[in-house]
Design a protein around this motif. Structure first.
Motif, mmCIF file in Angstrom:
data_model
loop_
_atom_site.group_PDB
_atom_site.id
_atom_site.type_symbol
_atom_site.label_atom_id
_atom_site.label_comp_id
_atom_site.label_asym_id
_atom_site.label_seq_id
_atom_site.Cartn_x
_atom_site.Cartn_y
_atom_site.Cartn_z
ATOM 1 N N HIS A 27 0.891 -1.169 0.000
ATOM 2 C CA HIS A 27 0.000 0.000 0.000
ATOM 3 C C HIS A 27 0.927 1.217 0.000
ATOM 4 N N HIS A 29 1.202 5.259 -0.592
ATOM 5 C CA HIS A 29 0.442 6.498 -0.797
ATOM 6 C C HIS A 29 0.892 7.179 -2.085
ATOM 7 N N GLU A 58 -7.502 8.135 5.816
ATOM 8 C CA GLU A 58 -7.794 6.703 5.691
ATOM 9 C C GLU A 58 -8.537 6.162 6.906
ATOM 10 N N HIS A 128 -4.267 2.115 7.894
ATOM 11 C CA HIS A 128 -4.318 2.345 6.452
ATOM 12 C C HIS A 128 -5.574 1.694 5.893
ATOM 13 N N ALA A 129 -6.079 2.269 4.810
ATOM 14 C CA ALA A 129 -7.248 1.672 4.159
ATOM 15 C C ALA A 129 -7.206 1.973 2.675
HETATM 16 ZN ZN LIG Z 1 -2.231 4.349 3.925
#
Ligand SMILES: [Zn+2]
Length: 187
Positions: A27, A29, A58, A128-129
């Protein structure tokens, strides 16, 4: 009909392996992933992106400001806001026929989805998402599809690059899009 059947199986196999690869990627950004599949008249795009690229955070949308940011994103991605995020060659006459949005951090209702039978699992959330978005188009003249312009960079300030995997009946390919090179060439 046998060759056609075999072709469909091959597409499904390619898609599955692409999805598996993506599932194990980090993941990051600023970076999004976009899978594009053209199968007959059906053009499908799957966007997998850190949520921060689209709304700037997030976490769950608790404040009125957060909710407004998510609702603005939802309108844009569903094609009811200002301007489309994917613009296909006009002569291909591709019409958006469906959008599905999902994020572990967000209430489905804010994403314009029917309420889930069970609340989305929040367990194991590490701060985080992602947003997973599926877009389906139907193209009257898929043979005229030469490019797809990706306007996510203009609409959402958080994208630095988008890694594209493309599968058509003719070939598969990969590309890296940036704000300065935001079009996918369709072979
Ligand atoms: Zn994130």
């Amino acid at each position: 009909m046998y060759p056609r059947f075999r072709h469909t199986i091959a597409l499904v196999a390619l898609l599955s392996s692409a999805s598996l690869l993506h599932a194990h990627e980090a993941h990051v950004h600023g970076v999004g992933k976009l899978d594009v599949v053209l199968d007959g008249q059906a053009l499908s795009l799957h966007l997998d992106s850190p949520l921060v690229n689209l709304v700037g955070f997030e976490h769950a949308a608790n404040s009125a400001k957060d909710k407004a940011a998510v609702q603005a994103m939802t309108r844009t991605l569903r094609g009811t806001g200002t301007g489309a995020v994917f613009v296909a060659s006009p002569s291909a006459e591709c019409k958006l026929s469906g959008v599905k949005l999902e994020s572990a951090a967000l209430d489905p209702a804010l994403l314009g989805e029917p309420a889930a039978a069970k609340p989305a699992a929040q367990a194991g959330h590490d701060g985080h998402a992602d947003l997973d978005a599926d877009f389906t188009f139907r193209c009257a003249h898929p043979e005229r599809l030469q490019k797809i312009e990706v306007r996510l960079f203009d609409t959402f300030k958080g994208f630095n690059s988008i890694d594209v995997q493309l599968v058509t009946g003719k070939r598969q390919g990969a590309a890296k899009l940036t704000p300065a090179a935001n079009s996918i060439a369709v072979p």
